[in-house]
Design an enzyme around this catalytic site. Structure first.
Site, PDB file in Angstrom:
ATOM      1  N   TYR A  21       0.817  -1.218   0.000  1.00  0.00           N
ATOM      2  CA  TYR A  21       0.000   0.000   0.000  1.00  0.00           C
ATOM      3  C   TYR A  21       0.851   1.269   0.000  1.00  0.00           C
ATOM      4  CZ  TYR A  21      -3.187  -3.657   1.559  1.00  0.00           C
ATOM      5  OH  TYR A  21      -3.889  -4.823   1.667  1.00  0.00           O
ATOM      6  N   TYR A 149     -13.520  -6.627   4.456  1.00  0.00           N
ATOM      7  CA  TYR A 149     -12.253  -6.765   3.731  1.00  0.00           C
ATOM      8  C   TYR A 149     -11.863  -8.244   3.744  1.00  0.00           C
ATOM      9  CZ  TYR A 149      -7.395  -6.575   2.386  1.00  0.00           C
ATOM     10  OH  TYR A 149      -6.206  -6.809   1.732  1.00  0.00           O
ATOM     11  N   ASP A 250     -14.882 -15.618   7.303  1.00  0.00           N
ATOM     12  CA  ASP A 250     -13.485 -15.255   7.117  1.00  0.00           C
ATOM     13  C   ASP A 250     -12.890 -14.956   8.493  1.00  0.00           C
ATOM     14  OD1 ASP A 250     -11.066 -14.026   6.672  1.00  0.00           O
ATOM     15  OD2 ASP A 250     -11.795 -12.640   5.135  1.00  0.00           O
ATOM     16  N   LYS A 279      -3.111 -15.789   8.849  1.00  0.00           N
ATOM     17  CA  LYS A 279      -2.418 -14.882   9.755  1.00  0.00           C
ATOM     18  C   LYS A 279      -1.740 -15.576  10.930  1.00  0.00           C
ATOM     19  CE  LYS A 279      -4.514 -10.468   8.521  1.00  0.00           C
ATOM     20  NZ  LYS A 279      -3.305  -9.944   7.877  1.00  0.00           N
TER      21      LYS A 279
END
Length: 430
Positions: A21, A149, A250, A279
């Site tokens: 980003y 997201y 998710d 993660k």
């Protein structure tokens, strides 16, 4: 490392390496790391920083953990990787057995992948193939709440918030999905029945073309760090059952204790048809993800042509990643995380609440080992990170959100250093 070498390295990095980003024209500053241990990140320039974001929510046991190090070293002596097509190995078998044991009931099949975004791609592909193999190929769309997201790959992008999901440039290239208003009832407030009405109406009107509802359980993370009422998730499960949709949860960011439950689904006492994990799965050591599904979904995906699930990442089931994931899950199963996360939650509530009185702050919210301070306007990331480094902490804000998700092993004084740094930085941010 001397200053000249540090500057040379950082200049090369700025001119040639693309970070997440970040603009190639005007990149954000980077800080060179030479060591990490416990909750600390050591910079080449000498600073020792308390990590407030667990390296994007992964390093739940801290850095350089002896048990995790040992798992990697021992597995390396046998083999680091073999292809997963036609071969298997004990680390993968042990990992999948544990995941089936600890996740919500009914998730009995495991597909191992490389990253969280890929696990979402796999989940969406499973849902589409499931319905196609049932003769319902018209069920080819997904519904999801706004402010969600799910990753940066193309299918995952299509179910990210169309406004704040950072993907607006790709609108014409993405599959068009159906977006419901985001849940509004906060986790700790009284449930408002109106909160589910719009989602129910959309599902009623479009269920014939909907393959699945995909949602981040309880916490919408990178889409706004929003923490919503468990009843909303319960109703999502009910609507999927009533209208014949699959439910994809998710749990990439919320899994493995971050919200105070082992999986955020447990706050609503529901089990999805498909669950995405990533993660913290390896304790922050290596990239690894998993997509779990029910036996019904697994069997349904493989009925008729082509008879197989057409997906196979090259590094699927990587033995090193599976070995360190097993070591991380053993630490989780010892149960220390429950008291650690509860203590973190209480301290975050106590320490971050005063931020509400600051002129620049719009809201403060906490759940488990997640602390969020939302500002009234977007922060200058480069400037505020420079201030944080001066205060000996590593915090990575985005937009209007200054948040922390520290390693579970953090001590009270170390956590106080993080929360004090946030208060001081925002107090000076008029």
């Amino acid at each position: 490392m001397n200053k000249d070498n540090i500057q040379t390295n950082l200049l090369f990095d700025q001119q040639h390496i693309w970070h997440p980003y970040t603009s190639a024209i005007n990149p954000l500053p980077c800080y060179q790391v030479v060591k990490a241990e416990g909750v600390y990140i050591h910079l080449a320039s000498g600073e020792k920083l308390v990590d407030g974001v667990s390296s994007w929510w992964t390093a739940i046991h801290g850095y350089n953990h002896p048990e995790l190090n040992k798992a990697v070293q021992e597995q390396t002596q046998d083999f680091s990787h073999v292809m997963f097509g036609g071969l298997t190995h004990q680390p993968a078998i042990d990992l999948c057995r544990t995941l089936i044991d600890i996740t919500p009931s009914g998730l009995d099949r495991v597909f191992l992948a490389d990253s969280g975004s890929v696990s979402v791609e796999v989940a969406m592909k499973m849902a589409l193939q499931y319905w196609a193999c049932q003769g319902n190929g018209n069920k080819h769309k997904f519904i999801t709440p706004r402010n969600g997201y799910h990753g940066d790959t193309f299918a995952a992008m299509s179910v990210c918030d169309p406004v704040n999901g950072m993907h607006s440039l790709f609108t014409d290239s993405l599959n068009q999905q159906i977006f419901a208003p985001s849940p509004q009832t906060r986790f700790d407030k009284q449930w408002n029945e109106d909160d589910i009405a719009s989602l129910e109406e959309l599902i009623h009107n479009h269920h014939h073309e909907l393959a699945a509802l995909i949602i981040e359980p309880i916490v919408q993370n990178a889409g706004g760090m929003r923490i919503y009422h468990p009843e909303y998730l319960k109703r999502c499960r009910q609507l999927c059952d009533d209208y014949g949709l699959l439910l994809i949860c998710d749990e990439i960011a919320t899994g493995f204790g971050r919200t105070g439950k082992l999986f955020a689904c447990e706050h609503a006492d529901i089990s999805p048809d498909i669950m995405c994990l990533g993660k913290a799965l390896t304790g922050g050591y290596m990239t690894l993800a998993a997509t779990l599904c029910s036996e019904d979904v697994a069997q349904g995906v493989c009925q008729g042509e082509p008879g197989v699930f057409m997906h196979g990442p090259t590094f699927m089931g990587n033995a090193l990643a599976c070995a360190v994931a097993n070591a991380s899950l053993k630490l989780i199963q010892q149960g220390d995380w429950q008291q650690q996360v509860a203590q973190i939650e209480q301290q975050l509530k106590n320490d971050l609440l005063p931020c509400k009185n600051l002129e620049s702050v719009a809201d403060v919210r906490v759940l488990g080992a997640i602390g969020v301070v939302e500002t009234k306007s977007a922060v200058n990331v480069a400037e505020i990170q420079k201030e944080f480094v001066k205060q000996g902490v590593w915090i990575r804000p985005f937009g209007k959100l200054v948040y922390i998700m520290p390693p579970y092993i953090i001590s009270q004084p170390q956590l106080k250093q993080l929360t004090s740094a946030i208060y001081k930085a925002l107090k000076n941010n008029k």
